[in-house]
Motif scaffolding. Structure first.
Motif, PDB file in Angstrom:
ATOM      1  N   MET A   5     -15.476  10.837  13.420  1.00  0.00           N
ATOM      2  CA  MET A   5     -14.555  11.668  12.631  1.00  0.00           C
ATOM      3  C   MET A   5     -14.096  12.893  13.420  1.00  0.00           C
ATOM      4  SD  MET A   5     -15.788  11.473   8.650  1.00  0.00           S
ATOM      5  CE  MET A   5     -17.434  12.067   8.901  1.00  0.00           C
ATOM      6  N   PHE A   6     -15.004  13.467  14.196  1.00  0.00           N
ATOM      7  CA  PHE A   6     -14.636  14.619  15.012  1.00  0.00           C
ATOM      8  C   PHE A   6     -13.609  14.219  16.072  1.00  0.00           C
ATOM      9  CE2 PHE A   6     -15.424  17.114  18.917  1.00  0.00           C
ATOM     10  CZ  PHE A   6     -14.995  18.358  18.454  1.00  0.00           C
ATOM     11  N   LEU A   7     -13.846  13.092  16.741  1.00  0.00           N
ATOM     12  CA  LEU A   7     -12.905  12.636  17.769  1.00  0.00           C
ATOM     13  C   LEU A   7     -11.549  12.286  17.164  1.00  0.00           C
ATOM     14  CD1 LEU A   7     -15.252  10.472  20.019  1.00  0.00           C
ATOM     15  CD2 LEU A   7     -14.269  12.713  20.539  1.00  0.00           C
ATOM     16  N   GLU A   8     -11.548  11.702  15.970  1.00  0.00           N
ATOM     17  CA  GLU A   8     -10.281  11.381  15.314  1.00  0.00           C
ATOM     18  C   GLU A   8      -9.533  12.648  14.906  1.00  0.00           C
ATOM     19  OE1 GLU A   8     -11.268   8.667  12.187  1.00  0.00           O
ATOM     20  OE2 GLU A   8     -11.263   6.948  13.542  1.00  0.00           O
TER      21      GLU A   8
ATOM     22  N   TRP B 268      -7.883  11.348  18.685  1.00  0.00           N
ATOM     23  CA  TRP B 268      -8.370  10.203  19.457  1.00  0.00           C
ATOM     24  C   TRP B 268      -7.485   9.002  19.185  1.00  0.00           C
ATOM     25  CZ3 TRP B 268     -13.336   7.098  18.092  1.00  0.00           C
ATOM     26  CH2 TRP B 268     -13.733   6.339  19.178  1.00  0.00           C
ATOM     27  N   PRO B 269      -6.856   8.412  20.211  1.00  0.00           N
ATOM     28  CA  PRO B 269      -5.933   7.292  19.989  1.00  0.00           C
ATOM     29  C   PRO B 269      -6.654   6.063  19.439  1.00  0.00           C
ATOM     30  CG  PRO B 269      -5.869   8.038  22.281  1.00  0.00           C
ATOM     31  CD  PRO B 269      -6.953   8.784  21.609  1.00  0.00           C
ATOM     32  N   MET B 270      -6.022   5.387  18.509  1.00  0.00           N
ATOM     33  CA  MET B 270      -6.610   4.189  17.902  1.00  0.00           C
ATOM     34  C   MET B 270      -6.803   3.072  18.916  1.00  0.00           C
ATOM     35  SD  MET B 270      -7.402   4.810  14.848  1.00  0.00           S
ATOM     36  CE  MET B 270      -7.616   3.223  14.072  1.00  0.00           C
ATOM     37  N   GLU B 271      -6.016   3.076  19.995  1.00  0.00           N
ATOM     38  CA  GLU B 271      -6.146   2.031  21.014  1.00  0.00           C
ATOM     39  C   GLU B 271      -7.496   2.121  21.720  1.00  0.00           C
ATOM     40  OE1 GLU B 271      -3.373   4.296  21.365  1.00  0.00           O
ATOM     41  OE2 GLU B 271      -2.271   3.057  19.949  1.00  0.00           O
ATOM     42  N   LEU B 272      -8.056   3.323  21.798  1.00  0.00           N
ATOM     43  CA  LEU B 272      -9.340   3.521  22.474  1.00  0.00           C
ATOM     44  C   LEU B 272     -10.535   3.339  21.556  1.00  0.00           C
ATOM     45  CD1 LEU B 272      -8.560   6.627  24.691  1.00  0.00           C
ATOM     46  CD2 LEU B 272      -8.574   4.228  25.349  1.00  0.00           C
ATOM     47  N   ARG B 273     -10.285   3.148  20.271  1.00  0.00           N
ATOM     48  CA  ARG B 273     -11.399   3.062  19.325  1.00  0.00           C
ATOM     49  C   ARG B 273     -12.378   1.919  19.630  1.00  0.00           C
ATOM     50  NH1 ARG B 273     -11.506   4.634  13.238  1.00  0.00           N
ATOM     51  NH2 ARG B 273     -13.645   4.077  12.805  1.00  0.00           N
ATOM     52  N   PRO B 274     -11.943   0.679  19.920  1.00  0.00           N
ATOM     53  CA  PRO B 274     -12.920  -0.378  20.210  1.00  0.00           C
ATOM     54  C   PRO B 274     -13.794  -0.067  21.427  1.00  0.00           C
ATOM     55  CG  PRO B 274     -10.782  -1.347  19.774  1.00  0.00           C
ATOM     56  CD  PRO B 274     -10.586   0.133  19.857  1.00  0.00           C
ATOM     57  N   VAL B 275     -13.193   0.487  22.464  1.00  0.00           N
ATOM     58  CA  VAL B 275     -13.960   0.832  23.666  1.00  0.00           C
ATOM     59  C   VAL B 275     -14.930   1.968  23.351  1.00  0.00           C
ATOM     60  CG1 VAL B 275     -13.781   1.711  26.025  1.00  0.00           C
ATOM     61  CG2 VAL B 275     -12.117   0.060  25.188  1.00  0.00           C
ATOM     62  N   GLY B 276     -14.470   2.956  22.633  1.00  0.00           N
ATOM     63  CA  GLY B 276     -15.333   4.074  22.258  1.00  0.00           C
ATOM     64  C   GLY B 276     -16.491   3.637  21.376  1.00  0.00           C
ATOM     65  N   MET B 277     -16.218   2.742  20.446  1.00  0.00           N
ATOM     66  CA  MET B 277     -17.282   2.253  19.571  1.00  0.00           C
ATOM     67  C   MET B 277     -18.309   1.439  20.358  1.00  0.00           C
ATOM     68  SD  MET B 277     -16.575   3.654  16.776  1.00  0.00           S
ATOM     69  CE  MET B 277     -17.497   2.892  15.493  1.00  0.00           C
TER      70      MET B 277
END
Length: 175
Positions: free
Chosen positions: A24-27, A31-40
């Motif tokens: 939530m802090f990064l969003e 934080w771009p949604m394209e990077l979310r899978p890699v970040g997770m």
């Protein structure tokens, strides 16, 4: 076995809460949604390594397995409870919508012929909205704590009950 049954469930809950707050802090920072899978994935691997190498390194594999089983059972029970709750909510909404549509039809046509059973909601409609894939996804997530078992120590061999060491000597004399 020591009283370590609570460690994996407690760590999993803490990791979930802290991970959610971090996401939530990064969003909030954009934080771009394209990077979310890699970040997770990086977040998951980080929590796995921190848990295995720091918090569970002194536990045996058997202790971690027992503790992970408690965490997995808790997750599966929670997933089933949430699925049943969703199922009942969707069923109630569909029945209400169905009854409202019947009431609208009656008011438009003003005929007794239009009256039908108000609770004829097909099982397909309910499962369409209460997706069973969510249940299976939650159950799969409940199996993740078992990954910590590979970080545990192997069981040490226990000495014989009578206190003697087994020297491998079967009593035969050698010359």
């Amino acid at each position: 076995m020591r009283k370590t049954w609570w460690r994996v469930p407690a760590y999993c809950i803490a990791a979930f809460v802290l991970g959610s707050q971090l996401v939530m802090f990064l969003e909030s920072l954009g934080w771009p949604m394209e990077l979310r899978p890699v970040g997770m994935l990086l977040l998951f691997l980080g929590w796995l390594l921190v848990g295995g190498l720091v918090f569970f390194r002194h536990m045996t594999q058997k202790e971690i397995l027992l503790s992970a089983t408690i965490a997995a059972v808790f997750q599966v029970l929670l997933a089933v409870a949430l699925y049943i709750y969703t199922f009942l909510q969707v069923k109630e909404k569909l029945m209400t919508d169905y009854q409202n549509s019947v009431d609208v039809m009656e008011s438009i046509l003003d005929m007794e012929v239009v009256r039908t059973e108000p609770y004829q909601v097909s099982l397909w409609q309910i499962f369409r909205y209460a997706d069973p894939r969510m249940l299976f996804r939650q159950i799969k997530m409940g199996m993740y704590p078992y990954l910590f078992v590979c970080f545990g120590k192997k069981e040490e061999a226990k000495p014989p009950e009578d206190g003697r060491r087994d020297s491998g000597d079967d009593g035969a004399e050698t010359l």
